[in-house]
Design a protein around this motif. Structure first.
Motif, PDB file in Angstrom:
ATOM      1  N   ARG A 195       0.826  -1.211   0.000  1.00 38.12           N
ATOM      2  CA  ARG A 195       0.000   0.000   0.000  1.00 38.12           C
ATOM      3  C   ARG A 195       0.859   1.259   0.000  1.00 38.12           C
ATOM      4  O   ARG A 195       1.784   1.410   0.805  1.00 38.12           O
ATOM      5  CB  ARG A 195      -0.907   0.003   1.232  1.00 38.12           C
ATOM      6  N   SER A 196       0.536   2.181  -0.918  1.00 36.97           N
ATOM      7  CA  SER A 196       1.196   3.477  -0.950  1.00 36.97           C
ATOM      8  C   SER A 196       0.553   4.383   0.095  1.00 36.97           C
ATOM      9  O   SER A 196      -0.658   4.610   0.074  1.00 36.97           O
ATOM     10  CB  SER A 196       1.066   4.107  -2.340  1.00 36.97           C
ATOM     11  N   LEU A 197       1.380   4.881   1.019  1.00 33.63           N
ATOM     12  CA  LEU A 197       0.860   5.757   2.073  1.00 33.63           C
ATOM     13  C   LEU A 197       0.864   7.223   1.661  1.00 33.63           C
ATOM     14  O   LEU A 197      -0.057   7.967   1.999  1.00 33.63           O
ATOM     15  CB  LEU A 197       1.695   5.582   3.351  1.00 33.63           C
ATOM     16  N   LYS A 198       1.913   7.632   0.917  1.00 29.72           N
ATOM     17  CA  LYS A 198       2.000   9.053   0.544  1.00 29.72           C
ATOM     18  C   LYS A 198       3.086   9.230  -0.508  1.00 29.72           C
ATOM     19  O   LYS A 198       4.088   8.532  -0.497  1.00 29.72           O
ATOM     20  CB  LYS A 198       2.338   9.893   1.796  1.00 29.72           C
ATOM     21  N   GLN A 199       2.861  10.180  -1.415  1.00 29.17           N
ATOM     22  CA  GLN A 199       3.873  10.617  -2.352  1.00 29.17           C
ATOM     23  C   GLN A 199       4.112  12.118  -2.142  1.00 29.17           C
ATOM     24  O   GLN A 199       3.155  12.866  -1.950  1.00 29.17           O
ATOM     25  CB  GLN A 199       3.442  10.388  -3.804  1.00 29.17           C
ATOM     26  N   MET A 200       5.361  12.518  -2.179  1.00 28.05           N
ATOM     27  CA  MET A 200       5.687  13.934  -2.018  1.00 28.05           C
ATOM     28  C   MET A 200       6.535  14.393  -3.210  1.00 28.05           C
ATOM     29  O   MET A 200       7.613  13.845  -3.447  1.00 28.05           O
ATOM     30  CB  MET A 200       6.445  14.170  -0.705  1.00 28.05           C
ATOM     31  N   PRO A 201       6.054  15.377  -3.958  1.00 33.09           N
ATOM     32  CA  PRO A 201       6.862  15.907  -5.079  1.00 33.09           C
ATOM     33  C   PRO A 201       7.908  16.905  -4.583  1.00 33.09           C
ATOM     34  O   PRO A 201       7.719  17.582  -3.573  1.00 33.09           O
ATOM     35  CB  PRO A 201       5.814  16.615  -5.946  1.00 33.09           C
ATOM     36  N   PHE A 202       9.032  16.936  -5.287  1.00 27.88           N
ATOM     37  CA  PHE A 202      10.052  17.940  -4.998  1.00 27.88           C
ATOM     38  C   PHE A 202      10.847  18.217  -6.275  1.00 27.88           C
ATOM     39  O   PHE A 202      10.847  17.413  -7.214  1.00 27.88           O
ATOM     40  CB  PHE A 202      10.963  17.510  -3.838  1.00 27.88           C
ATOM     41  N   GLU A 203      11.495  19.353  -6.290  1.00 22.03           N
ATOM     42  CA  GLU A 203      12.238  19.787  -7.478  1.00 22.03           C
ATOM     43  C   GLU A 203      13.726  19.545  -7.272  1.00 22.03           C
ATOM     44  O   GLU A 203      14.277  19.789  -6.181  1.00 22.03           O
ATOM     45  CB  GLU A 203      11.992  21.280  -7.702  1.00 22.03           C
ATOM     46  N   VAL A 204      14.370  19.009  -8.292  1.00 19.69           N
ATOM     47  CA  VAL A 204      15.828  18.847  -8.277  1.00 19.69           C
ATOM     48  C   VAL A 204      16.430  19.849  -9.240  1.00 19.69           C
ATOM     49  O   VAL A 204      16.045  19.918 -10.398  1.00 19.69           O
ATOM     50  CB  VAL A 204      16.217  17.407  -8.683  1.00 19.69           C
ATOM     51  N   LYS A 205      17.401  20.630  -8.740  1.00 19.16           N
ATOM     52  CA  LYS A 205      18.068  21.631  -9.587  1.00 19.16           C
ATOM     53  C   LYS A 205      19.583  21.450  -9.492  1.00 19.16           C
ATOM     54  O   LYS A 205      20.091  21.050  -8.470  1.00 19.16           O
ATOM     55  CB  LYS A 205      17.692  23.040  -9.157  1.00 19.16           C
TER      56      LYS A 205
END
Length: 205
Positions: A195-205
């Motif tokens: 089960r997927s509990l959470k996804q968090m997006p973030f930016e890579v620079k």
């Protein structure tokens, strides 16, 4: 001194004597068996072989009954094992289904309370997650998947938590962004079992 018997002892003795008398009546000696065979026009010389065959059949019948008992016991144990295993996984799935994420953020290894976004290439970062309704008294097998701009898994953390002591439980996984990583929108996902509990997006620079 003459030994006296109670009424209960007398009843037991009478019953045992009757059983022995009936057994003697049921049992025939060899001469009686041979006489019966002669009356039936059967050869008495085959008596020994016939007795061996009867004893063998009785032994086989006992062994067969014993094997049936063992087989029934084995099947019963297997059914109980399957039922117990199924119940265990049902309870585990039910426990995982209750878990939710109340807070998540990305920070440096030395946590300063920040929530990094964007993240620089080469940085070693930690995904910190607070779980709600964590199973107290148990452990959890958790997975963190770090997904690059193409949605492919760039790195996976698999670990087991310590024994959970409170329903609100903090956990974390870390990853060092490669220097040659693609710039753009990444995601980090935490999973409990399937089960997927959470996804968090973030930016890579």
């Amino acid at each position: 001194m003459e030994r006296r018997l109670t009424t209960q002892q007398l009843e037991l003795i009478v019953g045992e004597v009757e059983r022995l008398a009936n057994r003697q009546q049921d049992e025939l000696d060899r001469s009686e068996v041979e006489k019966i065979l002669q009356e039936l026009n059967l050869p008495p010389e085959l008596l020994d072989e016939a007795m061996i065959q009867v004893q063998r059949k009785e032994a086989l019948a006992k062994q067969r009954n014993r094997n049936i008992g063992i087989a029934i016991g084995g099947v019963t144990a297997l059914v109980m094992l399957v039922a117990g295993t199924s119940l265990f996984f049902q309870n585990k799935a039910s426990t995982i289904a209750k878990i939710s994420v109340s807070q998540d953020r990305i920070s440096f290894v030395r946590d300063g309370g920040e929530n990094l976004n964007p993240v620089a290439k080469g940085a070693e970062i930690v995904y910190r997650v607070t779980l709600n309704d964590a199973p107290v008294g148990e452990t959890l097998n958790l997975t963190c998947n770090w997904l690059d701009v193409a949605g492919k898994v760039a790195h996976t953390n698999r670990y087991e938590t310590k024994n959970i002591t409170t329903p609100v439980w903090n956990t974390a996984c870390r990853y060092q962004i490669p220097l040659d990583a693609s710039s753009g929108a990444w995601k980090v996902e935490i999973r409990a079992g399937d089960r997927s509990l959470k996804q968090m997006p973030f930016e890579v620079k």
